[in-house]
Design a protein around this motif. Sequence first.
Motif, PDB file in Angstrom:
ATOM      1  N   GLU A 275     -18.374   8.181 -22.913  1.00 49.08           N
ATOM      2  CA  GLU A 275     -17.607   8.799 -24.003  1.00 49.08           C
ATOM      3  C   GLU A 275     -18.496   9.489 -25.030  1.00 49.08           C
ATOM      4  O   GLU A 275     -18.204  10.612 -25.471  1.00 49.08           O
ATOM      5  CB  GLU A 275     -16.753   7.730 -24.691  1.00 49.08           C
ATOM      6  N   GLU A 276     -19.588   8.865 -25.413  1.00 50.20           N
ATOM      7  CA  GLU A 276     -20.449   9.438 -26.454  1.00 50.20           C
ATOM      8  C   GLU A 276     -21.029  10.798 -26.066  1.00 50.20           C
ATOM      9  O   GLU A 276     -20.928  11.757 -26.842  1.00 50.20           O
ATOM     10  CB  GLU A 276     -21.568   8.460 -26.810  1.00 50.20           C
ATOM     11  N   PRO A 277     -21.671  10.957 -24.891  1.00 52.11           N
ATOM     12  CA  PRO A 277     -22.161  12.294 -24.525  1.00 52.11           C
ATOM     13  C   PRO A 277     -21.052  13.326 -24.372  1.00 52.11           C
ATOM     14  O   PRO A 277     -21.267  14.513 -24.609  1.00 52.11           O
ATOM     15  CB  PRO A 277     -22.892  12.066 -23.197  1.00 52.11           C
ATOM     16  N   SER A 278     -19.842  12.885 -24.013  1.00 47.73           N
ATOM     17  CA  SER A 278     -18.722  13.827 -23.906  1.00 47.73           C
ATOM     18  C   SER A 278     -18.337  14.366 -25.274  1.00 47.73           C
ATOM     19  O   SER A 278     -18.082  15.563 -25.441  1.00 47.73           O
ATOM     20  CB  SER A 278     -17.525  13.138 -23.250  1.00 47.73           C
ATOM     21  N   LEU A 279     -18.301  13.502 -26.282  1.00 49.27           N
ATOM     22  CA  LEU A 279     -17.994  13.945 -27.636  1.00 49.27           C
ATOM     23  C   LEU A 279     -19.108  14.825 -28.201  1.00 49.27           C
ATOM     24  O   LEU A 279     -18.839  15.768 -28.961  1.00 49.27           O
ATOM     25  CB  LEU A 279     -17.771  12.736 -28.540  1.00 49.27           C
ATOM     26  N   CYS A 280     -20.339  14.545 -27.828  1.00 49.47           N
ATOM     27  CA  CYS A 280     -21.463  15.398 -28.249  1.00 49.47           C
ATOM     28  C   CYS A 280     -21.333  16.798 -27.655  1.00 49.47           C
ATOM     29  O   CYS A 280     -21.679  17.790 -28.300  1.00 49.47           O
ATOM     30  CB  CYS A 280     -22.787  14.774 -27.827  1.00 49.47           C
ATOM     31  N   CYS A 281     -20.827  16.879 -26.440  1.00 48.65           N
ATOM     32  CA  CYS A 281     -20.603  18.179 -25.802  1.00 48.65           C
ATOM     33  C   CYS A 281     -19.599  18.993 -26.611  1.00 48.65           C
ATOM     34  O   CYS A 281     -19.780  20.198 -26.829  1.00 48.65           O
ATOM     35  CB  CYS A 281     -20.122  17.983 -24.376  1.00 48.65           C
ATOM     36  N   VAL A 282     -18.534  18.354 -27.066  1.00 46.72           N
ATOM     37  CA  VAL A 282     -17.534  19.034 -27.894  1.00 46.72           C
ATOM     38  C   VAL A 282     -18.162  19.550 -29.175  1.00 46.72           C
ATOM     39  O   VAL A 282     -17.919  20.690 -29.600  1.00 46.72           O
ATOM     40  CB  VAL A 282     -16.364  18.086 -28.219  1.00 46.72           C
ATOM     41  N   ASP A 469     -16.542  17.087 -14.787  1.00 47.00           N
ATOM     42  CA  ASP A 469     -15.697  18.240 -14.473  1.00 47.00           C
ATOM     43  C   ASP A 469     -14.587  18.431 -15.507  1.00 47.00           C
ATOM     44  O   ASP A 469     -14.213  19.558 -15.829  1.00 47.00           O
ATOM     45  CB  ASP A 469     -15.076  18.047 -13.088  1.00 47.00           C
ATOM     46  N   SER A 470     -14.055  17.357 -16.051  1.00 44.65           N
ATOM     47  CA  SER A 470     -12.880  17.444 -16.922  1.00 44.65           C
ATOM     48  C   SER A 470     -13.226  17.815 -18.359  1.00 44.65           C
ATOM     49  O   SER A 470     -12.454  18.527 -19.015  1.00 44.65           O
ATOM     50  CB  SER A 470     -12.121  16.108 -16.911  1.00 44.65           C
ATOM     51  N   VAL A 471     -14.340  17.339 -18.867  1.00 44.85           N
ATOM     52  CA  VAL A 471     -14.682  17.596 -20.270  1.00 44.85           C
ATOM     53  C   VAL A 471     -14.850  19.088 -20.557  1.00 44.85           C
ATOM     54  O   VAL A 471     -14.272  19.608 -21.531  1.00 44.85           O
ATOM     55  CB  VAL A 471     -15.933  16.793 -20.674  1.00 44.85           C
ATOM     56  N   PRO A 472     -15.639  19.847 -19.768  1.00 45.64           N
ATOM     57  CA  PRO A 472     -15.733  21.291 -20.039  1.00 45.64           C
ATOM     58  C   PRO A 472     -14.378  21.986 -19.986  1.00 45.64           C
ATOM     59  O   PRO A 472     -14.101  22.877 -20.803  1.00 45.64           O
ATOM     60  CB  PRO A 472     -16.668  21.793 -18.933  1.00 45.64           C
ATOM     61  N   LYS A 473     -13.517  21.592 -19.050  1.00 45.41           N
ATOM     62  CA  LYS A 473     -12.183  22.199 -18.972  1.00 45.41           C
ATOM     63  C   LYS A 473     -11.367  21.877 -20.215  1.00 45.41           C
ATOM     64  O   LYS A 473     -10.629  22.723 -20.735  1.00 45.41           O
ATOM     65  CB  LYS A 473     -11.458  21.697 -17.719  1.00 45.41           C
ATOM     66  N   THR A 474     -11.491  20.648 -20.675  1.00 46.81           N
ATOM     67  CA  THR A 474     -10.764  20.249 -21.884  1.00 46.81           C
ATOM     68  C   THR A 474     -11.244  21.030 -23.102  1.00 46.81           C
ATOM     69  O   THR A 474     -10.439  21.505 -23.910  1.00 46.81           O
ATOM     70  CB  THR A 474     -10.959  18.742 -22.121  1.00 46.81           C
TER      71      THR A 474
END
Length: 541
Positions: A275-282, A469-474
Amino acid sequence: MTVPVGDQPPDIEVQVRDMILSYISSPSCLILAVIAANTDMATSEALKLAWDVDPEGRRTLVVITKLDLMDAGTDAMDVLMGRVIPMKLGIIGVVNQSQHDINTRKNISDSLQDEQSFLQKKYPCLANQNGTRFLAKTLNRLLMHHIRDCLPELKTHVNVLTAQYQSVLQSCGQPVQDQNATLLQIITKFATEYCSTIEGTAKNIETSELCGGARMCYIFHETFGRTLESIDPLAGLTMLDILTAIRNATGPLPALFVPEVSFELLVKRQIKRLEEPSLCCVELVHEELQRIIQHSFLPEPKTDELCPFQELLRFPKLHEAIMEVVTSVLRKRLPITNEMVHNLVAIELAYINTKHPDFVDMTLVSASISSNKLKKRGQCQVELLHQGFEMGKGHKFSQCRSERTRKELRGGGIEDHGEDKEYGLGLRSRGRGWNDKRLKLSQREQRYCEVIRRLIQSYFLIVRKNIQDSVPKTVMHFLVNYAKDHLQSELVGQLYKTELLDGLLTESEDMAQQRNEAASMLKTLQKANQTISEIREIQLW
């Protein structure tokens, strides 16, 4: 002039010298050095300045005045012949009007006639090459020929300056005639360029660094992708954690099978780390969208089209208002996007799909581990039989291998040594309810721990792939594409208001002054260009 007189500044000499040099230093300038005949030419300030900028004397004409005031028995013959001061453009002597002639308002024609009579009497062989009339003709001829020689360079210089000031005037824009149309035009241009930078279709593509959509692609597939791939599925998960989860899941009874509860508990713990690296991507994408606002869009090199940011500099209040609106739009979408990314991880945690086609079957993992154990026991038995055949029938079984090998062949438990050391089984209790003795695992527990480890690794890789795959699409759907689709409508809705037009389209004073100066200079250059064209058509003598 070396001494200040009256209210003249103390540095009058320096100012006069600098002023003269500012003109005569130009290679396209003709120099007229005027010297009185009754003075020492070796100390002439005019000649000194001329020689400083024209040491070869190619563009300097010397004029000797006051020929009629020289001392008796002296003349300027050597000077006029060029024996004292060699000048390629020549030396011309003249006789000026005296103060008495000026006071009595003597006629110019009479003065010129008297000058010619003096030259015929004093310098008969040079009379036709001196005098005011000859000086005027010579200056006119030199000037015309000099202009003709410098004409191509002057023409080029004027054209260059014209193009520069046209560009300046274009950047300043025309005075606002229709406020409504001007505001809509600027908003449309800005929104178009903003979206073009994201899509990579901007007129001027940056070559020094990644920006816009290219940087987002790098964030998705390099920064975010590599960060996820660097996460070890089993990092921070010790054999003691696995064994604790297994025993807690079985309660007071020994485990006969691998408890699924322990697997779900541990794998959720590892999935949560995504979750943490995904939020950093945002956050990184949000920063790039914000940075595009500050990016200086330049007009296409082959056109004179005004870029939106140059117009925004013309209207500073409109610039600030547009930045505030775009920032507000992005700020509102950020928590929505973060919430969706949080939900992606929560969805993975909500249901552990052990029937996933890419997930390793628990039975196969268990069978694989058991097969490896049996294969190892078989190798030991073959080795023992082989050793017994060499040593003879009388060799006792107790002498063939160590005590550990006999226990293994008899199906006994494996103690804490050998391959068990890699699992860190010597850990002591840390509030987990274990005793202080060295921890010992049965074969079944070892096998269960290994099964859990392999299952966690297998399922974690599946989830990581989904998240990658899902985070960039989101991010693209909830943040980037939303900004692209709604940016112009948001700007129009918040800024296109009658009561705001006067304030938003207030032009900066510097920009207005710059436009007036550029327009004035363009008129001057157009006249210069016209004059040059007329001179080229004149036949020189």
